[in-house]
Design an enzyme around this catalytic site. Sequence first.
Site, mmCIF file in Angstrom:
data_model
loop_
_atom_site.group_PDB
_atom_site.id
_atom_site.type_symbol
_atom_site.label_atom_id
_atom_site.label_comp_id
_atom_site.label_asym_id
_atom_site.label_seq_id
_atom_site.Cartn_x
_atom_site.Cartn_y
_atom_site.Cartn_z
ATOM 1 N N GLY A 196 0.799 -1.229 0.000
ATOM 2 C CA GLY A 196 0.000 0.000 0.000
ATOM 3 C C GLY A 196 0.821 1.263 0.000
ATOM 4 N N SER A 197 0.636 2.124 -0.999
ATOM 5 C CA SER A 197 1.496 3.292 -1.128
ATOM 6 C C SER A 197 1.049 4.173 -2.293
ATOM 7 C CB SER A 197 2.941 2.840 -1.331
ATOM 8 O OG SER A 197 2.972 1.780 -2.273
ATOM 9 N N ARG A 198 1.969 5.045 -2.768
ATOM 10 C CA ARG A 198 1.645 5.992 -3.824
ATOM 11 C C ARG A 198 2.887 6.287 -4.660
ATOM 12 N NH1 ARG A 198 -0.120 11.706 -1.775
ATOM 13 N NH2 ARG A 198 1.465 12.764 -3.001
#
Length: 234
Positions: free
Chosen positions: A191-193
């Site tokens: 989970g990240s960007r």
Amino acid sequence: MTDVLESIRRVFSVSIHKEGYPFILIGLVATVLLAWLWWPLGWVGAILTVWVCYFFRDPERVTPIRDGLVVSPADGRVSLITTAVPPVEMDLPQEPMTRVSVFMNVFDCHVNRSPVQGRIAQILYTPGLFLNAELDKASEDNERNALVIDAGEAKIGVVQIAGLVARRIVPFVKTGDALDAGQRFGLIRFGSRVDVYLPLGSQVLVGLGQTSVAGETVLADLRVNEPSRQYRIG
């Protein structure tokens, strides 16, 4: 029932990145131990292990090739399109650039791909916080790994940003390496960007909320000097 089986077959026919092997092994061992303690717990472990396999999937992608095209570096949702000054550690002018952010949830493929063809001019890791990666301030406050790619006609910034759950950014490349558009350059766990910094005037070809596919979805065109497309939800 046939559709469900076909979906399962497609999931397990996709290769798994080697970064996932230790986690899969841990899941298998935990499943055996849980089943030994109480067999219904074994099913919980098995489901989690299958999810880990799914998370670390590494599918092949078909990348559009043309000078000036910028493809998405990540699977996920286009969460932000704005104008922003790139992080100070990046070897880019400290002036506004077009920034497109792609948010990856824990069900997206987390292998990241180069948005353009070019040479890596800079890689710089910056420790930081683990705020929700969807927040705008995560670009400055969160743990991140920044790449500057010299694409010839422009320098493109790509920043992998850790999120609430993500705790490890894994690079596959080093400064000076040549990259093809769509080539794998790293992975972020859980989970990240990813932010992409483009020269002002680049035509953005995606809309807020749109789902992007790493190495396939065209985010922008560096060679078209036209207004960005408009989108509607329907």
